[in-house]
Write a protein that holds these residues in place. Structure first.
Motif, mmCIF file in Angstrom:
data_model
loop_
_atom_site.group_PDB
_atom_site.id
_atom_site.type_symbol
_atom_site.label_atom_id
_atom_site.label_comp_id
_atom_site.label_asym_id
_atom_site.label_seq_id
_atom_site.Cartn_x
_atom_site.Cartn_y
_atom_site.Cartn_z
ATOM 1 N N LYS A 103 -0.016 4.374 0.581
ATOM 2 C CA LYS A 103 0.052 3.962 -0.834
ATOM 3 C C LYS A 103 1.181 2.955 -1.018
ATOM 4 N N ILE A 104 2.245 3.114 -0.219
ATOM 5 C CA ILE A 104 3.396 2.208 -0.373
ATOM 6 C C ILE A 104 3.015 0.809 0.112
ATOM 7 N N PHE A 105 2.307 0.729 1.235
ATOM 8 C CA PHE A 105 1.841 -0.570 1.735
ATOM 9 C C PHE A 105 1.044 -1.278 0.638
ATOM 10 N N ALA A 106 0.099 -0.553 0.025
ATOM 11 C CA ALA A 106 -0.763 -1.169 -0.996
ATOM 12 C C ALA A 106 0.050 -1.589 -2.215
ATOM 13 N N ARG A 107 0.956 -0.727 -2.657
ATOM 14 C CA ARG A 107 1.761 -1.062 -3.842
ATOM 15 C C ARG A 107 2.661 -2.274 -3.567
ATOM 16 N N GLU A 108 3.255 -2.309 -2.369
ATOM 17 C CA GLU A 108 4.153 -3.431 -2.075
ATOM 18 C C GLU A 108 3.385 -4.742 -1.957
ATOM 19 N N LEU A 109 2.193 -4.665 -1.384
ATOM 20 C CA LEU A 109 1.385 -5.883 -1.269
ATOM 21 C C LEU A 109 0.976 -6.366 -2.673
ATOM 22 N N ALA A 110 0.572 -5.416 -3.519
ATOM 23 C CA ALA A 110 0.182 -5.781 -4.889
ATOM 24 C C ALA A 110 1.361 -6.413 -5.618
ATOM 25 N N GLN A 111 2.544 -5.874 -5.372
ATOM 26 C CA GLN A 111 3.741 -6.416 -6.016
ATOM 27 C C GLN A 111 4.013 -7.844 -5.528
ATOM 28 N N ARG A 112 3.823 -8.037 -4.216
ATOM 29 C CA ARG A 112 4.092 -9.356 -3.627
ATOM 30 C C ARG A 112 3.188 -10.423 -4.237
ATOM 31 N N VAL A 113 1.938 -10.076 -4.535
ATOM 32 C CA VAL A 113 1.020 -11.084 -5.088
ATOM 33 C C VAL A 113 0.959 -11.011 -6.610
ATOM 34 N N ASP A 114 1.831 -10.170 -7.184
ATOM 35 C CA ASP A 114 1.934 -10.073 -8.644
ATOM 36 C C ASP A 114 0.645 -9.573 -9.297
ATOM 37 N N ALA A 115 -0.050 -8.665 -8.622
ATOM 38 C CA ALA A 115 -1.261 -8.068 -9.196
ATOM 39 C C ALA A 115 -0.835 -7.079 -10.280
ATOM 40 N N PRO A 116 -1.457 -7.122 -11.458
ATOM 41 C CA PRO A 116 -1.036 -6.234 -12.548
ATOM 42 C C PRO A 116 -1.149 -4.757 -12.160
ATOM 43 N N SER A 117 -0.030 -4.072 -12.186
ATOM 44 C CA SER A 117 0.059 -2.721 -11.620
ATOM 45 C C SER A 117 1.032 -1.900 -12.444
ATOM 46 N N PRO A 118 0.978 -0.561 -12.333
ATOM 47 C CA PRO A 118 2.021 0.251 -12.955
ATOM 48 C C PRO A 118 3.339 0.045 -12.213
ATOM 49 N N THR A 119 4.473 0.263 -12.897
ATOM 50 C CA THR A 119 5.747 0.210 -12.177
ATOM 51 C C THR A 119 5.792 1.402 -11.230
ATOM 52 N N PHE A 120 6.501 1.259 -10.112
ATOM 53 C CA PHE A 120 6.571 2.368 -9.150
ATOM 54 C C PHE A 120 7.928 2.409 -8.470
ATOM 55 N N ARG A 121 8.221 3.537 -7.882
ATOM 56 C CA ARG A 121 9.420 3.756 -7.075
ATOM 57 C C ARG A 121 9.052 4.623 -5.892
ATOM 58 N N VAL A 122 9.764 4.448 -4.802
ATOM 59 C CA VAL A 122 9.517 5.268 -3.622
ATOM 60 C C VAL A 122 10.693 6.215 -3.457
ATOM 61 N N ALA A 144 1.622 11.306 -2.641
ATOM 62 C CA ALA A 144 2.018 11.296 -1.228
ATOM 63 C C ALA A 144 1.684 9.920 -0.661
ATOM 64 N N ASP A 145 2.466 9.469 0.337
ATOM 65 C CA ASP A 145 2.226 8.135 0.904
ATOM 66 C C ASP A 145 1.041 8.110 1.860
ATOM 67 N N VAL A 146 0.569 9.271 2.266
ATOM 68 C CA VAL A 146 -0.412 9.345 3.362
ATOM 69 C C VAL A 146 -1.801 9.718 2.850
ATOM 70 N N LEU A 147 -2.793 9.620 3.742
ATOM 71 C CA LEU A 147 -4.147 10.074 3.397
ATOM 72 C C LEU A 147 -4.108 11.571 3.135
ATOM 73 N N ALA A 148 -4.729 11.995 2.029
ATOM 74 C CA ALA A 148 -4.675 13.418 1.710
ATOM 75 C C ALA A 148 -5.982 13.894 1.103
ATOM 76 N N ALA A 149 -7.053 13.186 1.385
ATOM 77 C CA ALA A 149 -8.397 13.594 0.935
ATOM 78 C C ALA A 149 -8.423 13.938 -0.547
ATOM 79 N N GLY A 150 -7.772 13.113 -1.350
ATOM 80 C CA GLY A 150 -7.801 13.304 -2.802
ATOM 81 C C GLY A 150 -6.822 14.350 -3.307
ATOM 82 N N LYS A 151 -6.078 15.004 -2.383
ATOM 83 C CA LYS A 151 -5.185 16.071 -2.841
ATOM 84 C C LYS A 151 -3.738 15.602 -2.975
#
Ligand code: AMP
Ligand code: GLY
Length: 417
Positions: A103-122, A144-151
């Motif tokens: 999730k952090i990879f995706a959020r950071e990439l979205a931030q880098r390209v300025d995609a409209p997103s909620p604010t976040f912290r790790v 959680a940062d990892v795959l968790a099957a929706g949990k």
């Protein structure tokens, strides 16, 4: 043509159905499949996590194409292993699958390209969690940062609950191992699921959908993998779809190309339609479940196979999709105890009259034991109805729900809120 489908849930049932509309009809091998997919091809009892066995089988059986349903084998590198042997695969590389794997990879990439997103912290163990949680104006979403099957996504209603959720995740008490947790501004609005067929930086939008994530009617109760979906999503407009494409999808795909990890597969972009416009909620590297059950029947016959082949060969070439205008409503029937502890081995009966041209059942968590159909998972069956309008599609699906006996739980308001 021999096509191998990886997975055994409702999504893979819908994938098999969509592939089977192609002419000539491909022969399908499904790993592991379920009692529903057995009617569409040959189920093979292998674990999807056993990459060596899956790749070995694909090579031995000389399959022409592998279509991967779930995210876990993609994150583990299944597509890379297949491609290394020259086997065509519809699904991203392990590196590109990080868009869902972290999730952090995706959020950071979205931030880098300025995609409209909620604010976040790790946050991680040792951080001042109370301060991090209270840095948000309202209680944040905890992920959680990892795959968790929706949990791995928790939505506590107060700050103290958020703190407890972070601590529980970092302590591994929720059955998920993660060293980092993402806190996100909690957005309000209507959700939309936009799924794109992607290759070489290009993206083709499939029919859009709306999922219903909470267990109970009126969006109450715990978060689940999804309790039902409709397509199209009545809250989507061409303007919003354009904004998501231009501000989120294309910049993120371009950034993946720049990183040397171009994305080839189905990119699932979950957005919240807020008063300020669409905001990125989640990225998945696969078709959604139960979205696929509602979306794929809206493609014209044969188109899904063509899409998968084009993704696998990296050539979308400006393909345009023609959609079936009839809405589809997919209602999930879940086992009692879902999502915490679904009851297994409960007998199921489907009365006569269930299936016709505008209604069918996608099996999700079922198996046959001693000659009887029984529950074998949280989400058990998905009843899919199609109609001239959404109201008719809902009616058809819910009339089908009445034909299933087995004490399963479901939402009564799919497509109504
Ligand atoms: P995810 O696993 O990130 O897809 O999140 C699962 C579900 O949690 C989403 O489909 C939403 O229903 C909800 N959710 C996730 N992030 C947020 C957010 N920032 N604000 C509100 N709801 C969220
Ligand atoms: N229905 C949401 C998902 O597939 O992740």
């Amino acid at each position: 043509m021999r096509v191998m489908v990886i997975g055994g849930g409702g999504r893979e049932s819908a994938i098999c159905r969509a592939l089977a509309t192609a002419r000539p009809q491909p022969s399908l091998l499904i790993v592991p499949g379920n009692p529903g997919t057995a009617a569409l091809g040959t189920n093979i009892a292998l674990r999807t996590g056993d990459l060596d066995a899956v790749v070995g089988l694909a090579a031995r059986d000389k399959v022409d194409l592998v279509v991967v349903g779930p995210e876990q084998p993609l994150v583990a590198g299944l597509a890379d292993h297949l491609r290394a042997l020259g086997i065509r695969c519809c699904g991203p590389s392990a590196r590109a699958a990080q868009l869902e794997g972290s999730k952090i990879f995706a959020r950071e990439l979205a931030q880098r390209v300025d995609a409209p997103s909620p604010t976040f912290r790790v946050v991680a163990a040792g951080d001042d969690i109370a301060a991090a949680v209270r840095a948000f104006a309202t209680p944040p979403v905890v992920k959680a940062d990892v795959l968790a099957a929706g949990k791995g996504v928790l939505l506590p209603d107060d700050f103290a609950g958020c703190e407890r959720a972070v601590v529980a995740l970092l302590d591994g008490r929720l059955g998920i191992r993660t060293t980092r947790v993402v806190l996100e501004e909690r957005l309000r609005g209507v959700e939309a699921s936009l799924i794109y067929a992607c290759a070489g930086g290009e993206a083709v939008l499939l029919p859009h959908a709306r999922d219903h994530k909470r267990l109970g009617d009126g969006d109450q109760g715990p978060n689940t993998g999804g309790m039902g979906a409709i397509s199209p999503n009545p809250a989507m407009s061409a303007t919003v779809a354009h904004e998501v494409r231009c501000r989120i999808v294309e910049p993120m795909l371009a950034a993946m190309v720049d990183l040397g990890s171009p994305f080839a597969g189905f990119l699932f972009v979950g957005v919240m339609l807020t008063a300020e416009g669409p905001r990125l909620l989640e990225i998945n590297v696969r078709l959604g479940d139960p979205e696929a059950e509602a979306i794929l029947p809206r493609l014209k016959p044969g188109v899904f196979l063509e899409l998968c082949e084009r993704i696998a060969t990296g050539r979308l070439d400006g393909m345009r999709l023609e959609e079936d205008s009839r809405p589809v409503c997919a209602v999930v029937l879940a086992a009692p105890g879902y999502p915490e502890a679904p009851h297994a081995d409960l007998p199921l009966t489907i009365d006569a009259g269930m299936e016709h041209a505008d209604r069918w059942v996608d099996h999700a968590g079922t198996k046959v034991a001693n000659g009887r159909l029984v529950t074998a998972g949280g989400r058990v069956l998905v009843i899919v109805g199609r109609g001239a309008d959404l109201a008719r599609a809902r009616e058809t699906a819910y009339e089908g729900v009445e034909l299933v006996r087995g004490g399963l739980q479901y939402r009564h308001d799919i497509g109504r809120i």
